[in-house]
Design an enzyme around this catalytic site. Structure first.
Site, short mmCIF file in Angstrom:
data_model
loop_
_atom_site.label_atom_id
_atom_site.label_comp_id
_atom_site.label_asym_id
_atom_site.label_seq_id
_atom_site.Cartn_x
_atom_site.Cartn_y
_atom_site.Cartn_z
N HIS A 132 0.85 -1.20 0.00
CA HIS A 132 0.00 0.00 0.00
C HIS A 132 0.88 1.26 0.00
CE1 HIS A 132 -2.92 -2.76 2.31
NE2 HIS A 132 -3.52 -2.52 1.17
N ARG B 244 -2.05 -5.40 -8.70
CA ARG B 244 -0.86 -6.21 -8.45
C ARG B 244 -0.67 -7.30 -9.50
NH1 ARG B 244 -2.96 -7.93 -2.94
NH2 ARG B 244 -4.81 -7.44 -4.16
N SER C 227 -3.11 -8.21 2.88
CA SER C 227 -3.24 -8.10 4.34
C SER C 227 -3.59 -9.44 4.98
CB SER C 227 -4.30 -7.05 4.69
OG SER C 227 -3.95 -5.82 4.12
#
Ligand code: COA
Length: 160
Positions: A17, A90, A128
């Site tokens: 991030h 990504r 995450s």
């Protein structure tokens, strides 16, 4: 002044991030990193904790602000006067979901443009959930998240 919004769950913030935030700061005058309350996801950290971790991790960036929102991202973008929404891409697997979200947001507000940025390829596999899983089993997460997040994860998953 060109202001953009970077929304996400950030449970917790990772170096992936932060890579996107750094790239955004180079392109825009002000970047608002905004934590979604997202009722569809069960989070490990509260919104306040996620905001605090982001603030601490981003304190060296004086053109970055951190806040939170509840509801539609386009509404919050309008409230803060953003011209665009930043999202990270990504891998190809991110594309379909991001494409749908960007088109829906454009339908909701034709003035707002979604801007996709690619983080460094070393973050392609990072998210995450992986960080939370690793921390839960006392794995070393220090290569993936800022120091404050390492500390908060260690507090949350105290070894019994
Ligand atoms: N590096 C590392 N990981 C990244 C990353 C990056 N650059 N970019 C995204 N990720 C990971 C996140 O950590 C997260 O991982 P997890 O699912 O394992 O927890 C995952 O990719 C999804 O990321 P996130 O960017 O947080 O997206 P989201 O899908 O959780 O939330 C919102 C997206 C908040 C923007 C979206 O739900 C939203 O807009 N909500 C408001 C409601 C709304 O407006 N709806 C209409 C639009 S359709």
């Amino acid at each position: 002044m060109k202001k953009v919004i970077y929304p996400g769950t950030f449970d917790p913030v990772t170096f992936g991030h932060i890579d996107i935030i750094k790239r955004s700061v180079e392109l825009f005058d002000r970047v608002i990193v905004t934590v979604a309350k997202n009722p569809g996801k069960t989070s490990l950290f509260s919104v306040e904790e996620r905001v605090d971790m982001l603030k601490e991790s981003l304190k060296e960036y004086d053109r970055v602000e951190v806040d939170s929102f509840n509801g539609l991202v386009v509404e919050h973008a309008r409230e803060v006067g953003a011209v665009g929404i930043i999202r990270g891409l990504r891998a190809v697997s991110d594309f379909e979901y991001e494409f749908q979200m960007a088109l829906m947001n454009r339908k909701l507000d034709g003035e707002l443009t979604t801007i996709f940025l690619m983080p460094h390829e070393k973050f392609t596999y990072l998210n995450s959930t992986i960080v939370r899983n690793l921390a839960q089993f006392q794995g070393d997460v220090s290569d993936f998240v800022p120091e404050i997040v390492v500390k908060k994860l260690a507090e949350r998953f105290v070894k019994k």
